[in-house]
Each structure stands twice: as C-alpha cells, then as structure tokens.
Write a protein that holds these residues in place. Structure first.
Motif, PDB file in Angstrom:
ATOM      1  N   ALA A 142       0.836  -1.201   0.000  1.00 24.15           N
ATOM      2  CA  ALA A 142       0.000   0.000   0.000  1.00 24.15           C
ATOM      3  C   ALA A 142       0.875   1.256   0.000  1.00 24.15           C
ATOM      4  O   ALA A 142       0.588   2.228  -0.707  1.00 24.15           O
ATOM      5  N   ASN A 143       1.965   1.223   0.777  1.00 26.44           N
ATOM      6  CA  ASN A 143       2.886   2.355   0.798  1.00 26.44           C
ATOM      7  C   ASN A 143       3.509   2.582  -0.566  1.00 26.44           C
ATOM      8  O   ASN A 143       3.649   3.715  -1.038  1.00 26.44           O
ATOM      9  N   MET A 144       3.899   1.481  -1.222  1.00 31.13           N
ATOM     10  CA  MET A 144       4.519   1.599  -2.540  1.00 31.13           C
ATOM     11  C   MET A 144       3.529   2.128  -3.570  1.00 31.13           C
ATOM     12  O   MET A 144       3.893   2.909  -4.450  1.00 31.13           O
ATOM     13  N   ARG A 145       2.278   1.722  -3.457  1.00 26.34           N
ATOM     14  CA  ARG A 145       1.260   2.229  -4.397  1.00 26.34           C
ATOM     15  C   ARG A 145       1.111   3.737  -4.258  1.00 26.34           C
ATOM     16  O   ARG A 145       0.949   4.443  -5.257  1.00 26.34           O
ATOM     17  N   ARG A 146       1.155   4.242  -3.032  1.00 27.36           N
ATOM     18  CA  ARG A 146       1.086   5.692  -2.837  1.00 27.36           C
ATOM     19  C   ARG A 146       2.283   6.372  -3.474  1.00 27.36           C
ATOM     20  O   ARG A 146       2.169   7.426  -4.085  1.00 27.36           O
ATOM     21  N   LEU A 147       3.455   5.745  -3.308  1.00 27.58           N
ATOM     22  CA  LEU A 147       4.669   6.325  -3.863  1.00 27.58           C
ATOM     23  C   LEU A 147       4.611   6.388  -5.388  1.00 27.58           C
ATOM     24  O   LEU A 147       5.175   7.290  -6.005  1.00 27.58           O
ATOM     25  N   LEU A 148       3.917   5.427  -5.998  1.00 24.32           N
ATOM     26  CA  LEU A 148       3.838   5.351  -7.453  1.00 24.32           C
ATOM     27  C   LEU A 148       2.619   6.064  -8.028  1.00 24.32           C
ATOM     28  O   LEU A 148       2.455   6.105  -9.245  1.00 24.32           O
ATOM     29  N   SER A 149       1.776   6.629  -7.157  1.00 24.66           N
ATOM     30  CA  SER A 149       0.618   7.367  -7.656  1.00 24.66           C
ATOM     31  C   SER A 149       1.095   8.603  -8.413  1.00 24.66           C
ATOM     32  O   SER A 149       2.171   9.146  -8.134  1.00 24.66           O
ATOM     33  N   ALA A 150       0.323   9.060  -9.367  1.00 19.69           N
ATOM     34  CA  ALA A 150       0.773  10.098 -10.302  1.00 19.69           C
ATOM     35  C   ALA A 150       1.361  11.347  -9.623  1.00 19.69           C
ATOM     36  O   ALA A 150       2.490  11.755  -9.951  1.00 19.69           O
ATOM     37  N   PRO A 151       0.656  11.990  -8.687  1.00 15.59           N
ATOM     38  CA  PRO A 151       1.216  13.232  -8.111  1.00 15.59           C
ATOM     39  C   PRO A 151       2.523  12.988  -7.359  1.00 15.59           C
ATOM     40  O   PRO A 151       3.445  13.810  -7.437  1.00 15.59           O
ATOM     41  N   VAL A 152       2.585  11.872  -6.629  1.00 13.52           N
ATOM     42  CA  VAL A 152       3.781  11.590  -5.832  1.00 13.52           C
ATOM     43  C   VAL A 152       4.929  11.176  -6.739  1.00 13.52           C
ATOM     44  O   VAL A 152       6.079  11.578  -6.543  1.00 13.52           O
ATOM     45  N   GLU A 153       4.648  10.376  -7.764  1.00 13.73           N
ATOM     46  CA  GLU A 153       5.668   9.947  -8.711  1.00 13.73           C
ATOM     47  C   GLU A 153       6.282  11.140  -9.435  1.00 13.73           C
ATOM     48  O   GLU A 153       7.486  11.169  -9.712  1.00 13.73           O
ATOM     49  N   GLN A 154       5.459  12.141  -9.722  1.00 17.24           N
ATOM     50  CA  GLN A 154       5.950  13.318 -10.449  1.00 17.24           C
ATOM     51  C   GLN A 154       6.973  14.126  -9.664  1.00 17.24           C
ATOM     52  O   GLN A 154       7.767  14.873 -10.248  1.00 17.24           O
ATOM     53  N   LEU A 155       6.986  13.956  -8.344  1.00 20.08           N
ATOM     54  CA  LEU A 155       7.965  14.679  -7.531  1.00 20.08           C
ATOM     55  C   LEU A 155       9.394  14.232  -7.847  1.00 20.08           C
ATOM     56  O   LEU A 155      10.346  14.961  -7.587  1.00 20.08           O
ATOM     57  N   LYS A 156       9.551  13.043  -8.414  1.00 22.11           N
ATOM     58  CA  LYS A 156      10.888  12.558  -8.756  1.00 22.11           C
ATOM     59  C   LYS A 156      11.544  13.420  -9.835  1.00 22.11           C
ATOM     60  O   LYS A 156      12.770  13.436  -9.967  1.00 22.11           O
TER      61      LYS A 156
END
Length: 210
Positions: free
Chosen positions: A38-52
C-alpha cells in the motif's frame, strides 16, 4: 536556521493503521507485506511519482527574494501531494519552511534549500508513513534533515536527490549501544533499519502524520 526542531510497540513503523485482530490464517507477515505494498502504491501514484522529476530552481535577486522564492517553491511541492499529508502537519511544515527561509536567521555560508532534497523528503514521509512528526532542519549544503528521537535513541536522515537518503542511527538494545549508518533509496529504509527495532523512534501510538 539549520538546527533541527524539537518525533505501542507495533510490528513495524510502516504500518498504516493499527491491526486490532488477525483473522485465522492471516499471518502478521502477510499483514506487513500488505502495508508495504500500500505504501509503494502511494509512492507510485501520479502526483507523488511526479515529484521525482523536480529540479532545483534558480532564485535570482537579493537574499531576501531568493529565500522567498525558495519557500514558495518548497510549499508548492508539498501542496502538490497535500492529499497524502495530514492537514495540521502540513500547516506546521509550512511554518517551519518559513523559519528555515527567514533572511534574519540565515547563515551566509549555507546553500539555498534544495527542491530535489525536499521532494525526496516528502516522498519518504509518504512512503514510510510514520506516526511521529520528525524534527526538520537544513544542512549547510542545502539538503533537508529530519530526525526522530525516543529518549536517548535517535535516527537522523539527510534527504538527497533522486530518492536517496543518508541515515545514521543511535539505539540502545539489550543494554548495548548500537550505532549504524548508510546511504540507500527511500524504499530500502525499512529493511536497513529493521535490525535496530526503530518502532519507538518513528511511532507515537497510532496517531497518523501522513
């Protein structure tokens, strides 16, 4: 400016919520795996992924304008993923950013705050999902520092670019003082700290930070 602010035993500091009962056939390990996923899914969600893809921005002008520009930029990064951050903690975070970027308290030999470092910090908070607020400061190189403390025990994490963190831990286990440090990607933090029982550092009962 660059000093850190003054973070029940659960199976893992990375659990999203307390587990009240385990049904028959459901192991604690499977619960933990579910939480990690579940934590990884949040990390890979579009808004969070875009922070990379966040890059450090130029801040022209005098120091006051530079710091104002940086503070606005940093708040924009956190605001882009506000749905994953507790409202009260986000408010306190913004106040802390204002303190860090206060020209009256600024140290001349300190680099301006790094957006890349801050984006790693925010992504780390979203992934680790701690239940205790960290202390937050700025290193002389412009990287963000976060620290969690429990009594004499402490873990400090420097957020680098590209999801990397440099961590150091001091912990007393079975009467022996343990020291450890390393440099890893944020998703590896649970694995490299597991041997040091970090729950008391990251946890504050079942209160959620993010």
């Amino acid at each position: 400016m660059n000093t850190l602010l003054a973070a029940p035993r659960s199976r893992s500091v990375f659990e999203l919520a307390p587990v009240q009962h385990l049904s028959a056939g459901v192991s604690a390990d499977s619960i933990l795996i579910g939480k990690r996923l579940a934590n990884m899914r949040r990390l890979l969600s579009a808004p969070v992924e875009q922070l990379k893809s966040v890059a450090d921005k130029d801040a022209p002008g005098e120091l006051t304008n530079q710091l104002k520009t940086k503070a606005q930029s940093l708040k924009g990064i956190a605001g882009a993923v506000s749905m994953h951050l507790d409202t009260d903690w986000r408010r306190r975070l913004f106040l802390r950013l204002d303190e860090i970027c206060d020209p009256e308290e600024w140290e001349a030999d300190c680099a301006l705050p790094s957006e890349q470092s801050f984006s790693t910090f925010i992504r780390m908070i979203i992934y680790l999902h701690p239940t205790k607020r960290p202390s937050i400061g700025l290193a002389p190189n412009g990287n963000f520092l976060s620290a969690w403390r429990h009594g004499e025990d402490r873990i400090t994490i420097e957020s680098l670019a590209n999801d990397e963190v440099r961590w150091s831990l001091s912990r007393t286990l079975a009467g022996e003082r343990e020291l450890a440090a390393g440099r890893v990607q944020i998703h590896r933090v649970p694995d490299v700290t597991e041997a040091y029982d970090p729950d008391p550092l990251f946890c504050n009962g079942h209160r959620l930070l993010a």
